[in-house]
Write a protein that holds these residues in place. Sequence first.
Motif, PDB file in Angstrom:
ATOM      1  N   PHE A 110       0.808  -1.209   0.000  1.00 10.24           N
ATOM      2  CA  PHE A 110       0.000   0.000   0.000  1.00 10.24           C
ATOM      3  C   PHE A 110       0.849   1.270   0.000  1.00 10.24           C
ATOM      4  O   PHE A 110       0.338   2.365   0.263  1.00 10.24           O
ATOM      5  N   ALA A 111       2.132   1.144  -0.285  1.00 11.35           N
ATOM      6  CA  ALA A 111       3.004   2.315  -0.383  1.00 11.35           C
ATOM      7  C   ALA A 111       2.548   3.206  -1.530  1.00 11.35           C
ATOM      8  O   ALA A 111       1.994   2.747  -2.540  1.00 11.35           O
ATOM      9  N   SER A 137      12.462  -0.330  -4.003  1.00 11.08           N
ATOM     10  CA  SER A 137      12.281   0.694  -2.972  1.00 11.08           C
ATOM     11  C   SER A 137      10.805   1.060  -2.878  1.00 11.08           C
ATOM     12  O   SER A 137      10.074   1.000  -3.864  1.00 11.08           O
ATOM     13  N   SER A 138      10.381   1.445  -1.673  1.00 10.63           N
ATOM     14  CA  SER A 138       8.988   1.847  -1.481  1.00 10.63           C
ATOM     15  C   SER A 138       8.916   2.942  -0.436  1.00 10.63           C
ATOM     16  O   SER A 138       9.647   2.928   0.558  1.00 10.63           O
ATOM     17  N   LEU A 139       8.031   3.922  -0.665  1.00  9.66           N
ATOM     18  CA  LEU A 139       7.874   5.033   0.250  1.00  9.66           C
ATOM     19  C   LEU A 139       6.447   5.552   0.192  1.00  9.66           C
ATOM     20  O   LEU A 139       5.703   5.284  -0.745  1.00  9.66           O
ATOM     21  N   SER A 140       6.088   6.318   1.214  1.00 14.03           N
ATOM     22  CA  SER A 140       4.766   6.926   1.295  1.00 14.03           C
ATOM     23  C   SER A 140       4.888   8.352   1.800  1.00 14.03           C
ATOM     24  O   SER A 140       5.812   8.683   2.556  1.00 14.03           O
ATOM     25  N   VAL A 141       3.946   9.213   1.390  1.00 14.66           N
ATOM     26  CA  VAL A 141       3.855  10.578   1.892  1.00 14.66           C
ATOM     27  C   VAL A 141       3.090  10.542   3.206  1.00 14.66           C
ATOM     28  O   VAL A 141       2.011   9.947   3.296  1.00 14.66           O
ATOM     29  N   ILE A 142       3.638  11.154   4.254  1.00 15.41           N
ATOM     30  CA  ILE A 142       3.016  11.128   5.580  1.00 15.41           C
ATOM     31  C   ILE A 142       3.035  12.527   6.189  1.00 15.41           C
ATOM     32  O   ILE A 142       3.689  13.444   5.665  1.00 15.41           O
ATOM     33  N   THR A 143       2.334  12.707   7.285  1.00 12.08           N
ATOM     34  CA  THR A 143       2.402  13.938   8.066  1.00 12.08           C
ATOM     35  C   THR A 143       2.745  13.579   9.503  1.00 12.08           C
ATOM     36  O   THR A 143       2.368  12.509   9.995  1.00 12.08           O
ATOM     37  N   ASP A 144       3.468  14.487  10.176  1.00 15.35           N
ATOM     38  CA  ASP A 144       3.811  14.230  11.578  1.00 15.35           C
ATOM     39  C   ASP A 144       2.760  14.841  12.496  1.00 15.35           C
ATOM     40  O   ASP A 144       1.743  15.392  12.034  1.00 15.35           O
ATOM     41  N   ASP A 145       2.976  14.763  13.803  1.00 14.59           N
ATOM     42  CA  ASP A 145       1.970  15.236  14.755  1.00 14.59           C
ATOM     43  C   ASP A 145       1.845  16.754  14.779  1.00 14.59           C
ATOM     44  O   ASP A 145       0.918  17.296  15.397  1.00 14.59           O
ATOM     45  N   LYS A 146       2.747  17.451  14.075  1.00 17.45           N
ATOM     46  CA  LYS A 146       2.658  18.914  13.979  1.00 17.45           C
ATOM     47  C   LYS A 146       2.081  19.347  12.641  1.00 17.45           C
ATOM     48  O   LYS A 146       1.999  20.551  12.357  1.00 17.45           O
ATOM     49  N   GLY A 147       1.710  18.372  11.808  1.00 21.16           N
ATOM     50  CA  GLY A 147       1.104  18.702  10.520  1.00 21.16           C
ATOM     51  C   GLY A 147       2.097  18.879   9.392  1.00 21.16           C
ATOM     52  O   GLY A 147       1.695  19.200   8.266  1.00 21.16           O
ATOM     53  N   VAL A 171      12.363  13.041   6.185  1.00 18.47           N
ATOM     54  CA  VAL A 171      12.324  11.647   5.740  1.00 18.47           C
ATOM     55  C   VAL A 171      12.456  10.772   6.969  1.00 18.47           C
ATOM     56  O   VAL A 171      13.406  10.919   7.743  1.00 18.47           O
ATOM     57  N   ARG A 172      11.483   9.869   7.149  1.00 18.52           N
ATOM     58  CA  ARG A 172      11.566   8.897   8.238  1.00 18.52           C
ATOM     59  C   ARG A 172      12.067   7.577   7.688  1.00 18.52           C
ATOM     60  O   ARG A 172      11.503   7.048   6.729  1.00 18.52           O
ATOM     61  N   ALA A 173      13.146   7.064   8.265  1.00 20.63           N
ATOM     62  CA  ALA A 173      13.724   5.796   7.810  1.00 20.63           C
ATOM     63  C   ALA A 173      14.145   5.003   9.031  1.00 20.63           C
ATOM     64  O   ALA A 173      14.900   5.502   9.872  1.00 20.63           O
TER      65      ALA A 173
END
Length: 318
Positions: A110-111, A137-147, A171-173
């Motif tokens: 579901f990336a 390779s696989s990645l997704s667009v995300i938001t953190d707790d601050k938006g 980038v979270r890895a």
Amino acid sequence: MDSGGPIAENQYGSSAAEQAIYWFALLLDGTESEHDRANFAHWLAADPAHHRAFMEIEHLWTGTSSLNLGNLNLDGQGKSGRRAFLGAGLAAVLVGAAGWYGDVIPHHPFADFRTVKGVRRKITLLDGVQAELASQSSLSVITDDKGATGIALHKGEVFFQHDGRQRDFFVRAANGFVRPVAAARFDVTCYDGQSEIITQTGSVDVETALNTRNVTRGEGVSCDNGVLGTPYDVDLAMRLAWRKGRLVFVGDPLEKVANVLQRWHPGRIIVLGDALKQRPVTLVVNLNRTSDVLPLVGKVLSINVDQIGGYLTILRDA
């Protein structure tokens, strides 16, 4: 192969399972000598775990017990016959039994973005943020707790070009976060809970729950399960050669070469024997012709290259 005596415990691998793979590949290939058969019998008798490991592998790969361990005959079949019998389903069952799904089932289905083995891909992630994905390779667009908007790199290697407009981009890895200080070009890899960050231009801050490092142009840093190392100098042309369709190795251990190459080359690559794993290799790989690489490595290092179907290659001493 004629080893001249009973094999050392770790000559063809440090575990019973790894040694069993060696013997199975040798017997499947049909190139064993009478002396090899004697050594195989000695290995089987040395430890009940050896017998169990061999039978488990054979059972998983063939669905039956075709090998008569008493006299080392394969139910009367000749060498070509046993290869046809065992080889038909061996590779496919091996992939399933050992969990090597990379060529068949994509990781993180579901990336948002992904690449399959052997393919590179360039994409625009956000306004002012470009990315080039390496093979698998696989990645997704995300938001953190601050938006803030960023990227989760699930697995693989990605080169990012950030022009500085997305000030909160990250980038979270694995267990860390990479945050460009301003405009920056940087590379992030993530495999099995470990990551590496390399900065080509500008600088980035790499953060974990334990510590933070600033990585500037020409430097890299490794993160192992949340623990950051000290930044080190990187040969950018060599390390980022994959972007130009090359892999470059200079004196790297064969085990490392195999691990990197199998990210681009079809199937799984296994190096048998602790000494062989550490053999230094200097090699330039054309990513458009990876099928030529392993036979060449075999000739250069004078080792055996056993290719079983399209899913498994075993490298072992001749």
